[in-house]
Scaffold this motif. Structure first.
Motif, PDB file in Angstrom:
ATOM      1  N   LEU A 105      -3.639   9.774  -8.694  1.00  0.00           N
ATOM      2  CA  LEU A 105      -2.111   9.783  -7.519  1.00  0.00           C
ATOM      3  C   LEU A 105      -1.375  10.706  -7.681  1.00  0.00           C
ATOM      4  O   LEU A 105      -0.687  11.371  -6.904  1.00  0.00           O
ATOM      5  CB  LEU A 105      -1.608   8.288  -8.123  1.00  0.00           C
ATOM      6  CG  LEU A 105      -2.225   7.344  -8.056  1.00  0.00           C
ATOM      7  CD1 LEU A 105      -0.981   6.392  -8.379  1.00  0.00           C
ATOM      8  CD2 LEU A 105      -1.982   6.577  -6.546  1.00  0.00           C
ATOM      9  N   CYS A 219     -11.826   9.193  -8.448  1.00  0.00           N
ATOM     10  CA  CYS A 219     -11.195   8.388  -9.436  1.00  0.00           C
ATOM     11  C   CYS A 219     -12.090   8.708  -9.992  1.00  0.00           C
ATOM     12  O   CYS A 219     -12.899   8.320 -10.202  1.00  0.00           O
ATOM     13  CB  CYS A 219     -11.152   7.256  -8.401  1.00  0.00           C
ATOM     14  SG  CYS A 219     -10.602   7.419  -6.717  1.00  0.00           S
ATOM     15  N   SER A 235      -5.312   1.195  -7.386  1.00  0.00           N
ATOM     16  CA  SER A 235      -4.120   1.561  -7.236  1.00  0.00           C
ATOM     17  C   SER A 235      -4.490   2.832  -6.329  1.00  0.00           C
ATOM     18  O   SER A 235      -3.089   3.230  -5.787  1.00  0.00           O
ATOM     19  CB  SER A 235      -3.812   2.611  -8.957  1.00  0.00           C
ATOM     20  OG  SER A 235      -4.165   1.629  -9.867  1.00  0.00           O
ATOM     21  N   LEU A 236      -5.486   3.517  -6.312  1.00  0.00           N
ATOM     22  CA  LEU A 236      -5.159   4.215  -4.792  1.00  0.00           C
ATOM     23  C   LEU A 236      -5.378   3.910  -3.587  1.00  0.00           C
ATOM     24  O   LEU A 236      -4.847   4.052  -2.789  1.00  0.00           O
ATOM     25  CB  LEU A 236      -6.866   5.511  -5.251  1.00  0.00           C
ATOM     26  CG  LEU A 236      -7.208   6.636  -3.011  1.00  0.00           C
ATOM     27  CD1 LEU A 236      -6.007   7.232  -3.779  1.00  0.00           C
ATOM     28  CD2 LEU A 236      -8.488   7.309  -3.871  1.00  0.00           C
ATOM     29  N   VAL A 239      -1.629   2.520  -2.599  1.00  0.00           N
ATOM     30  CA  VAL A 239      -0.534   3.642  -2.459  1.00  0.00           C
ATOM     31  C   VAL A 239      -1.452   4.714  -0.798  1.00  0.00           C
ATOM     32  O   VAL A 239      -0.297   4.909  -0.454  1.00  0.00           O
ATOM     33  CB  VAL A 239      -0.803   4.855  -3.630  1.00  0.00           C
ATOM     34  CG1 VAL A 239      -0.163   6.279  -2.914  1.00  0.00           C
ATOM     35  CG2 VAL A 239       0.291   4.760  -5.055  1.00  0.00           C
TER      36      VAL A 239
END
Length: 270
Positions: A105, A219, A235-236, A239
């Motif tokens: 992130l 990632c 999570s990427l 976001v």
């Protein structure tokens, strides 16, 4: 030799002595926890001498037991599930996940990806095998923030026709984590030929494909457990979609409201 240890044993089984075959069967039975044993302990489990176990290692193309363990670790690096470090350490896993998410992130390239995805005429999200669930989740998030987001390939279909309508105003988000299909590089080359911007989501093993992407988002997926973790990738996705929604401004918020109204009209969600 590039063959895995189980393939080596299968090819040489008929050439092994009865004692060596017994040692080989013991190796196969303990591939997932070999790191917890010494060579002498394995010999004891097999009921053979340490010299027999050493002969087996050499006949399989390994100098010694340390080289066997290095071989198994190398399989894990390529994505093959292998437990080579004993019992799972959950505290270590949590720490690894936290580090992976933070690294993912904090990438400066994330801003570049948001800009091209938010402003594109249409977005094609592509993923195969273990990358497909990440690609599908990204598509399902982005379609709330902006129109014209497609997922490919459709189940049972190929990819060629998906590229026919793409041009310089479009974006291809290619999700390609390790153990990618053999034609992944050729797909990226074809996607670039359409003029569309290519955003590549990959792990460190995807370095060879960097030159085929306008934006690369890395990632990490490997952790201390046998199977890869996609916590950082998911999570990427969250976001990235959130940032695209913000970038779209009022049009994005209006679209979400319209989708929610349709859900209610059709009674599709609780």
């Amino acid at each position: 030799m590039s063959l895995r240890i189980d393939e080596r044993i299968a090819r040489r089984r008929d050439e092994l002595s009865p004692q060596e075959r017994r040692a080989a069967e013991t190796l196969l039975a303990h591939l997932d926890d070999l790191a917890t044993y010494r060579a002498a302990e394995l010999a004891g489990l097999a009921g053979v001498s340490k010299a027999t176990m050493s002969r087996l290692f050499r006949s399989l193309g390994f100098a010694d037991f340390d080289e066997v363990r290095d071989h198994l670790r190398s399989l894990r690096v390529t994505g093959e599930p292998r437990r080579v470090d004993g019992a799972p350490d959950l505290a270590n896993q949590i720490a690894a996940e936290t580090t992976a998410i933070q690294r993912t992130l904090e990438q400066p390239a994330l801003r570049d990806a948001v800009e091209v995805i938010a402003s594109a005429r249409q977005v094609l999200v592509v993923g195969w095998r273990n990358s497909y669930p990440v690609a599908l989740h990204l598509r399902e998030q982005l379609i709330h923030a902006r129109p014209r987001v497609a997922i490919a390939p459709a189940p049972g279909q190929v990819i060629g026709e998906e590229l026919a309508d793409l041009g310089p105003a479009d974006v291809v988000v290619a999700v390609g984590f390790r153990r990618r299909p053999r034609g992944f590089g050729a797909f990226l080359t074809a996607a670039n030929a359409t003029g569309a911007a290519v955003v590549l989501l990959t792990d460190p093993s995807g370095g060879e494909h960097v030159g085929r992407a306008r934006v690369r988002l890395e990632c990490p997926v490997q952790g201390p457990l046998a199977y890869d973790s996609y916590a950082a990738a998911m999570s990427l996705v969250s976001v990235l979609a959130d940032a695209v929604l913000f970038e779209r401004g009022r049009s994005g918020r209006t679209r979400i409201s319209a989708i929610s109204d349709t859900y209610e009209l059709l009674g599709e969600v609780e």
